[in-house]
Design an enzyme around this catalytic site. Sequence first.
Site, PDB file in Angstrom:
ATOM      1  N   SER A 261      25.848  25.822  45.733  1.00 15.70           N
ATOM      2  CA  SER A 261      25.655  27.263  46.033  1.00 15.70           C
ATOM      3  C   SER A 261      24.794  28.116  45.131  1.00 15.70           C
ATOM      4  CB  SER A 261      27.337  27.805  46.007  1.00 15.70           C
ATOM      5  OG  SER A 261      27.648  27.949  44.443  1.00 15.70           O
ATOM      6  N   LYS A 262      24.628  29.256  45.612  1.00 15.32           N
ATOM      7  CA  LYS A 262      23.810  30.000  44.838  1.00 15.32           C
ATOM      8  C   LYS A 262      24.161  30.538  43.396  1.00 15.32           C
ATOM      9  CE  LYS A 262      21.732  34.788  45.271  1.00 15.32           C
ATOM     10  NZ  LYS A 262      21.700  35.012  43.834  1.00 15.32           N
ATOM     11  N   ARG A 263      25.816  30.395  43.291  1.00 12.17           N
ATOM     12  CA  ARG A 263      26.433  30.567  42.056  1.00 12.17           C
ATOM     13  C   ARG A 263      26.026  29.482  41.151  1.00 12.17           C
ATOM     14  NH1 ARG A 263      31.864  31.583  42.855  1.00 12.17           N
ATOM     15  NH2 ARG A 263      32.266  30.973  40.953  1.00 12.17           N
ATOM     16  N   GLY A 265      23.266  28.035  40.920  1.00 11.56           N
ATOM     17  CA  GLY A 265      22.119  28.377  40.469  1.00 11.56           C
ATOM     18  C   GLY A 265      21.978  29.472  39.370  1.00 11.56           C
ATOM     19  N   ASP A 266      22.591  30.584  39.510  1.00 14.05           N
ATOM     20  CA  ASP A 266      22.820  31.735  38.835  1.00 14.05           C
ATOM     21  C   ASP A 266      23.549  31.197  37.405  1.00 14.05           C
ATOM     22  OD1 ASP A 266      21.753  33.314  40.971  1.00 14.05           O
ATOM     23  OD2 ASP A 266      23.741  34.055  41.416  1.00 14.05           O
TER      24      ASP A 266
END
Length: 506
Positions: A261-263, A265-266
């Site tokens: 998920s994008k999370r 990556g963050d």
Amino acid sequence: MERKVRVRFAPSPTGPLHIGGVRTALYNYIFARANGGDMILRIEDTDSHRFVPGAEEYINEALAWLGIGIDEGVREGGAYGPYKQSERRDIYREHVKQLLDNGKAYIAFDTPEELEAARKETPNFQYDASTRGGMSNSLTLGEEETRRRIEAGDQYVVRFLIEPGREVKVNDRIRGEVIINSSILDDKVLYKSADDLPTYHLANIVDDHLMEVSHVIRGEEWLPSAPLHVLLYEAFGWADTMPEFVHLPLLLKPVGNGKLSKRDGDKLGFPVFPLEWHDPKNGETSSGYREQGYLPEAVVNFLALLGWNPGDDSELMTMQQLIDKFSFEHCSKSGAKFDYKKGLWFNHEYLAQKSDEDLAALFMPILEAKGISGFTPEYVAKAVGMVKGRANLVGDLWEQGDFFFKAPETYAEKDVRKRWSEDTPRIMEELIGVLESIDDMTSANAEKIVLDWIASKGYHLGNVMNAFRLAVVGACRGPHMFDITELMPKEEVTARIRKAIATINA
Ligand code: GLU
């Protein structure tokens, strides 16, 4: 006769293309090229509520950056257009009518409130053979009443009539035969009168058929839709030309379980989008591989190996090599952990392979952004050439080689303590004199003269050279000292030593 390979990448323009979508596009492209086939880009924009401005342009730009070529599409044109679903309404309307006329679909008027009530009343309510008899649809209301309500302007949907108790077989190239019972499927909505648009399922099948798609290569998250798609092919009488399904393994979190998920990556500091994305709704920016300093050939190589292997231990492969080696037999069923560190490694390798000139061209914008100018392309090329082996990302070239472009403003404290003693200023003054006396600053020549001087004076080699480096670079790091001083103007080198003498002692 063998069918011509025609594949499509069919994104919905609902936001930036996720890196998983990029991998899907890549596999489609590689498979098309490996088989002399056609690669179609179809924009699936029938969900008007989820349309995001800029998303289609983003998709085009991302694919172009990565070298994923498109043969037929909105911009490329082609014999099977239009390639944007919102421009194909007439085609879908006709096909919906065909299903209705053949009794394969029916009209339903149930309002959101009625559906909500049914859900409350029946646990696990599903609109299907067991419940449709109690709802407001053309099957319960009859032809005349249905016509009357349509003429009165009532909104309706068209639902697919699914016969219960049938075995539905999906042949998947990676997963083999997947069989489900049709009773678990609901009568999916295929069309909505409110916006005169089909849903994903109908538009997707009609287009795959009309565009003569031979292989549907897409992410595993679409596997649950496949049985419905098989039934739709049959309902239209197209079972003979059904494409082969290829559901690619999911991209998984680098650590832990579940979907990437994008999370993730963050949290771990890697992008999940190919290009930077500026969200038009909330103004937020999401980082992209391109802007983070990745090379497209590295991203392609990295993604290609997430879910596929070449069958040998090759890792570094150009697009052409990927095309030559690709086969679905070496695709894995299980999800692929998104090992972003491996992505960095690929980028490191590709950066090191790039010519100094090409790398300099990529690095120039970074210098410009820092307000640094006045260096010739030859100078920049030589400078990045000396440090590229230490960089993972284009931006690392700055961290590694900043001193080629500006004098140090501070000096690494630890190195000063270790390498800058009381007599260092005096020795550095002497070094300035030695350097000034050298006519030929090429690396080997300058090195010989300076080392001879150090030996003749009986100085400590390590201390002198490290103090020299500290003065020019600002810390005890960087490439071979005399390679640096061969490139840098001699006056710059001596000026830096003078500055260090003045600054470090004060
Ligand atoms: N529009 C779907 C998507 O956004 C297409 C799925 C498919 O390839 O069938 O991925």
